[in-house]
Enzyme design. Structure first.
Site, PDB file in Angstrom:
ATOM      1  N   SER A  92     128.530 -53.573 129.436  1.00 23.73           N
ATOM      2  CA  SER A  92     128.468 -52.109 129.385  1.00 23.73           C
ATOM      3  C   SER A  92     127.057 -51.562 129.300  1.00 23.73           C
ATOM      4  CB  SER A  92     129.283 -51.607 128.198  1.00 23.73           C
ATOM      5  OG  SER A  92     128.809 -52.177 127.002  1.00 23.73           O
TER       6      SER A  92
ATOM      7  N   HIS B  28     134.333 -51.872 132.421  1.00 25.93           N
ATOM      8  CA  HIS B  28     133.461 -51.194 133.375  1.00 25.93           C
ATOM      9  C   HIS B  28     133.582 -51.715 134.816  1.00 25.93           C
ATOM     10  CE1 HIS B  28     131.434 -48.901 130.252  1.00 25.93           C
ATOM     11  NE2 HIS B  28     131.676 -49.960 129.503  1.00 25.93           N
TER      12      HIS B  28
ATOM     13  N   LYS C 173     137.290 -45.078 131.388  1.00 24.34           N
ATOM     14  CA  LYS C 173     136.087 -45.136 132.243  1.00 24.34           C
ATOM     15  C   LYS C 173     136.491 -44.708 133.667  1.00 24.34           C
ATOM     16  CE  LYS C 173     134.414 -47.378 128.621  1.00 24.34           C
ATOM     17  NZ  LYS C 173     133.957 -46.608 127.490  1.00 24.34           N
TER      18      LYS C 173
HETATM   19  C1  LIG Z   1     133.321 -53.199 127.169  1.00 28.00           C
HETATM   20  C2  LIG Z   1     133.988 -52.066 126.452  1.00 28.00           C
HETATM   21  N1  LIG Z   1     135.154 -52.294 125.830  1.00 28.00           N
HETATM   22  C3  LIG Z   1     135.793 -51.312 125.179  1.00 28.00           C
HETATM   23  C4  LIG Z   1     135.290 -50.038 125.122  1.00 28.00           C
HETATM   24  C5  LIG Z   1     136.031 -48.994 124.349  1.00 28.00           C
HETATM   25  O1  LIG Z   1     136.895 -48.292 125.181  1.00 28.00           O
HETATM   26  P1  LIG Z   1     137.477 -46.888 124.734  1.00 28.00           P
HETATM   27  O2  LIG Z   1     136.390 -45.891 124.951  1.00 28.00           O
HETATM   28  O3  LIG Z   1     138.650 -46.691 125.620  1.00 28.00           O
HETATM   29  O4  LIG Z   1     137.852 -46.994 123.302  1.00 28.00           O
HETATM   30  C6  LIG Z   1     134.103 -49.748 125.791  1.00 28.00           C
HETATM   31  C7  LIG Z   1     133.503 -48.400 125.854  1.00 28.00           C
HETATM   32  O5  LIG Z   1     133.380 -47.618 125.039  1.00 28.00           O
HETATM   33  C8  LIG Z   1     133.424 -50.794 126.449  1.00 28.00           C
HETATM   34  O6  LIG Z   1     132.265 -50.555 127.054  1.00 28.00           O
END
Ligand SMILES: Cc1ncc(COP(=O)(O)O)c(C=O)c1O
Length: 393
Positions: free
Chosen positions: A176, A204, A235
């Site tokens: 990310s 992502h 996303k």
């Molecule tokens: C790799 C990764 N996993 C999980 C999340 C969390 O997702 P969410 O925003 O749906 O809670 C994110 C981003 O915030 C992320 O970049």
């Protein structure tokens, strides 16, 4: 706790954070305090957050089903919207089943804490997302960190550690904060060789990579082969929520053991319907994927030619370009300088990234205009020469 002293310490280290009131944060242009900025910070990579089919699905469901399903999914909260979404995600990911949570963060907490028992060992990439790190802690399994993206180091550790304990290999798909990718084929081979369970969070890559937008695994020809595939709807799908896709037994196990699933209300129906529409749009409108990939490649090449230090990636079309400047203060300076010019780009500082690697995380959207990206490149070029002449110090 001395809150004032702690906040002061954060301010001194240039690590203090605040929320800001931003309008249109998921759009190519956002508004802040009456001024318009080119938005290079949004994870709405395909521009689906206000796609008519996504919005219409949510509105129709709101009138039809209301907001809240009255309880957690094991009580009353698992409705036709959830069933349809889970079936669509499983089809898209090439797995038998999927399970939906209220957020991606919550999905990781729920999945890892259920799959990794206290006796297990989790082998975790050094740059994994915070939600995977927190999830590993919550599981109380032993955590062994391998060098970022390094299957040789992982194999050394797998040989040395674990004994008869159950083992899990856990990684982001597309990272990310770096925009680089996990070597999935190598990780899968190691998981098979050392009887470890591979868990990949491709928050992502989903929507953006692969022929049908199923993500990094599809890009590498491994669709349906990742034993536990996690993703988020917040996303590229432009909505909210998270999911895990796996074989039926794994999903049944999670339904019985995943506390973040059992003890929390599920997605509200309009969100589930919107996410379902987004999964369909992802597959039907491949041009969005091609466009965001082309824009990302253009920005990456342009910034590279100007001499900025970029995190390298094996997949050029990843929609995240990490421009590394070093110290937190430097990243904030660049962020402020871009704001003066009308560009919104997030400075990412420790603890989100390791000290000395503060950066701007630039994100592309299919809905960005070509001209806007060319203009951004011109601005970056100008700042680059200012910095080269010492004016940025
Ligand atoms: C790799 C990764 N996993 C999980 C999340 C969390 O997702 P969410 O925003 O749906 O809670 C994110 C981003 O915030 C992320 O970049």
């Amino acid at each position: 706790m001395d809150f004032a002293a702690e906040l002061e310490r954060l301010k001194e280290g240039q690590l203090y954070r605040t929320t800001r009131v931003i309008a249109g944060g998921a759009r190519p242009w956002l508004w802040y305090q009456g001024r318009r900025y080119l938005n290079l910070s949004s994870s709405n990579y395909l521009g689906l957050s206000d796609h008519p089919k996504v919005v219409e699905a949510a509105v129709a469901s709101l009138y039809d089903e209301g907001f809240n399903a009255g309880g957690s999914c094991l009580i009353t909260g698992h409705g036709p919207a959830h069933a349809a979404l889970e079936a669509a995600i499983a089809r898209h990911q090439g797995t038998e089943r999927s399970l939906v949570y209220a957020a991606g963060y919550q999905t990781n907490l729920g999945v890892l804490s259920a799959l990794a028992t206290r006796e297990a060992v989790i082998f975790s990439d050094a740059l994994n997302h915070a939600s995977l790190i927190d999830a590993a802690r919550l599981s109380r399994a032993r955590v062994v960190v391998y060098r970022h993206g390094d299957p040789n180091h992982l194999e050394e550790l797998l040989r040395a550690e674990g004994g008869d304990s159950p083992r899990l290999i856990v990684t982001d798909g597309v990272f990310s904060m770096d925009g680089d990718v996990a070597p999935l084929a190598d990780l899968l081979a190691l998981a098979e060789r050392y009887q470890a369970l591979l868990v990949v969070d491709d928050a992502h890559g989903l929507g953006v990579l692969g022929e049908r937008g199923a993500g990094l695994a599809e890009h590498f020809g491994l669709l349906g082969r990742i034993p536990v595939a996690v993703g988020t709807m917040s996303k590229a799908l432009g909505v909210q929520g998270g999911f895990v896709a796996a074989r039926a037994q794994v999903i049944d196990y999670l339904i019985n053991r995943s506390r973040a699933f059992i003890f929390s209300s599920g997605l509200v129906a309009p969100v589930a319907r919107a996410a379902l529409a987004a999964v369909e749009v992802v597959q039907a409108e491949g041009w969005r994927r091609q466009r965001v990939q082309a824009l990302a490649a253009r920005l990456r090449r342009g910034l590279g030619a100007q001499g900025w230090q970029l995190q390298p990636t094996a997949v050029e079309g990843v929609p995240i370009v990490a421009l590394v400047v070093g110290e937190a203060e430097r990243a904030l300076q660049l962020m402020e300088r871009l704001r003066e010019e009308g560009i919104w780009a997030a400075a990412i500082r420790p603890p989100t990234v390791p000290p000395g690697t503060s950066r701007l995380r630039l994100a592309l959207m299919a809905t960005h205009e070509d001209d806007a990206i060319e203009w951004a490149l011109e601005v970056f070029g100008r700042i680059r020469s200012e910095w080269a002449h010492g004016e940025g110090r």
